[in-house]
Scaffold this motif. Structure first.
Motif, short mmCIF file in Angstrom:
data_model
loop_
_atom_site.label_atom_id
_atom_site.label_comp_id
_atom_site.label_asym_id
_atom_site.label_seq_id
_atom_site.Cartn_x
_atom_site.Cartn_y
_atom_site.Cartn_z
N TYR A 103 0.82 -1.20 0.00
CA TYR A 103 0.00 0.00 0.00
C TYR A 103 0.86 1.25 0.00
O TYR A 103 0.46 2.28 -0.55
CB TYR A 103 -0.95 0.03 1.20
CG TYR A 103 -2.15 -0.86 1.03
CD1 TYR A 103 -3.02 -0.71 -0.04
CD2 TYR A 103 -2.42 -1.88 1.93
CE1 TYR A 103 -4.11 -1.53 -0.21
CE2 TYR A 103 -3.51 -2.71 1.77
CZ TYR A 103 -4.33 -2.53 0.70
OH TYR A 103 -5.42 -3.35 0.53
N MET A 104 2.03 1.21 0.64
CA MET A 104 2.91 2.37 0.68
C MET A 104 3.63 2.59 -0.65
O MET A 104 4.11 3.68 -0.92
CB MET A 104 3.95 2.21 1.80
CG MET A 104 3.38 2.17 3.19
SD MET A 104 2.42 3.63 3.63
CE MET A 104 3.68 4.85 3.68
N MET A 105 3.71 1.55 -1.47
CA MET A 105 4.45 1.61 -2.73
C MET A 105 3.78 2.56 -3.72
O MET A 105 2.57 2.54 -3.89
CB MET A 105 4.55 0.21 -3.33
CG MET A 105 5.31 0.14 -4.62
SD MET A 105 5.65 -1.53 -5.16
CE MET A 105 4.06 -2.31 -5.09
N GLU A 106 4.61 3.39 -4.34
CA GLU A 106 4.14 4.28 -5.40
C GLU A 106 5.01 4.09 -6.62
O GLU A 106 6.23 3.99 -6.51
CB GLU A 106 4.17 5.74 -4.94
CG GLU A 106 3.13 6.05 -3.88
CD GLU A 106 3.16 7.50 -3.44
OE1 GLU A 106 3.95 8.28 -4.01
OE2 GLU A 106 2.40 7.83 -2.53
N ARG A 107 4.38 4.05 -7.81
CA ARG A 107 5.07 3.91 -9.09
C ARG A 107 6.00 2.70 -9.12
O ARG A 107 7.07 2.74 -9.72
CB ARG A 107 5.86 5.18 -9.43
CG ARG A 107 4.94 6.39 -9.66
CD ARG A 107 5.69 7.56 -10.20
NE ARG A 107 6.77 8.01 -9.35
CZ ARG A 107 6.62 8.85 -8.31
NH1 ARG A 107 5.42 9.30 -8.00
NH2 ARG A 107 7.64 9.24 -7.60
N GLY A 108 5.61 1.62 -8.45
CA GLY A 108 6.36 0.37 -8.51
C GLY A 108 7.65 0.34 -7.70
O GLY A 108 8.42 -0.60 -7.84
N LYS A 109 7.88 1.33 -6.87
CA LYS A 109 9.13 1.41 -6.10
C LYS A 109 8.97 0.71 -4.76
O LYS A 109 8.76 1.33 -3.72
CB LYS A 109 9.54 2.87 -5.91
CG LYS A 109 9.80 3.56 -7.24
CD LYS A 109 10.42 4.91 -7.03
CE LYS A 109 10.79 5.50 -8.38
NZ LYS A 109 11.65 6.66 -8.22
N ASN B 232 11.21 -1.06 -3.06
CA ASN B 232 12.34 -0.87 -2.13
C ASN B 232 12.16 0.40 -1.31
O ASN B 232 12.45 0.42 -0.11
CB ASN B 232 13.66 -0.83 -2.90
CG ASN B 232 14.65 -1.81 -2.34
OD1 ASN B 232 14.31 -2.65 -1.51
ND2 ASN B 232 15.88 -1.70 -2.79
N ALA B 233 11.70 1.47 -1.95
CA ALA B 233 11.45 2.72 -1.22
C ALA B 233 10.34 2.52 -0.19
O ALA B 233 10.43 3.02 0.94
CB ALA B 233 11.07 3.82 -2.20
N ALA B 234 9.31 1.76 -0.55
CA ALA B 234 8.22 1.47 0.38
C ALA B 234 8.73 0.64 1.56
O ALA B 234 8.34 0.87 2.71
CB ALA B 234 7.09 0.75 -0.33
N ARG B 235 9.59 -0.34 1.28
CA ARG B 235 10.18 -1.14 2.37
C ARG B 235 10.97 -0.26 3.33
O ARG B 235 10.89 -0.42 4.55
CB ARG B 235 11.10 -2.21 1.78
CG ARG B 235 10.39 -3.43 1.30
CD ARG B 235 11.40 -4.55 1.03
NE ARG B 235 10.74 -5.66 0.37
CZ ARG B 235 10.92 -5.99 -0.90
NH1 ARG B 235 11.79 -5.34 -1.65
NH2 ARG B 235 10.27 -7.00 -1.41
#
Length: 155
Positions: free
Chosen positions: A28-34, A36-39
């Protein structure tokens, strides 16, 4: 009438906390397929909780999810040319989804800090039954309670 959906995508539990819910939160935190950034945001928030609260971040997270999950919501239903807000019970999958969405939106609406700190503070507040996500749940419940007279339209 809608057919039953059988091919639900099953999310694999993430490796650090071995939790299905944390994996869903990362998604849910992921934006534009990123991813690793969400993790980094989610794990950073959990580390921040561990440092500031000196408690298990999973306990805070599960309590926050429990406190922000709505039991009832209103769905719009057209009957005889009029639209009614009909209170309905929320399915468990949707309950989890709404809870995480509200936590993310509440954290993102704050300004001036890194996202992992904002998410951590929102999780801590929600685990103590306060904060914007808990207020959103309360508003949803109030709306369902106010429209209880139209419950007989739910079929």
């Amino acid at each position: 009438m809608r057919r039953k959906v059988t091919n639900r995508n099953v999310v694999v539990p993430e490796p650090v906390y071995n939790s299905y819910e944390v994996a869903k939160l990362i998604n849910y935190m992921m934006e534009r397929g990123k991813k690793n950034a969400a993790r980094k945001i989610v794990y950073g928030a959990f580390d921040f909780i561990k440092e500031t609260e000196n408690t298990d971040p999973m306990a805070v997270f599960t309590e926050a999810i429990k406190n922000t999950s709505p039991l009832m919501e209103v769905r719009s239903r057209r009957v005889g040319g009029a639209n009614y807000q009909v209170p309905r019970e929320v399915r468990p999958e949707r309950r989890l989804m709404l809870s995480m969405r509200w936590l993310k939106e509440a954290a993102a609406s704050k300004k001036g800090e890194a996202m992992h700190k904002k998410l951590a503070k929102e999780l801590i507040a929600a685990s103590k039954n306060e904060g914007a996500a808990v207020k959103k749940r309360e508003d949803t419940h109030k709306m369902a309670e106010a429209n209880k007279a139209f419950a007989h339209f739910a079929w």
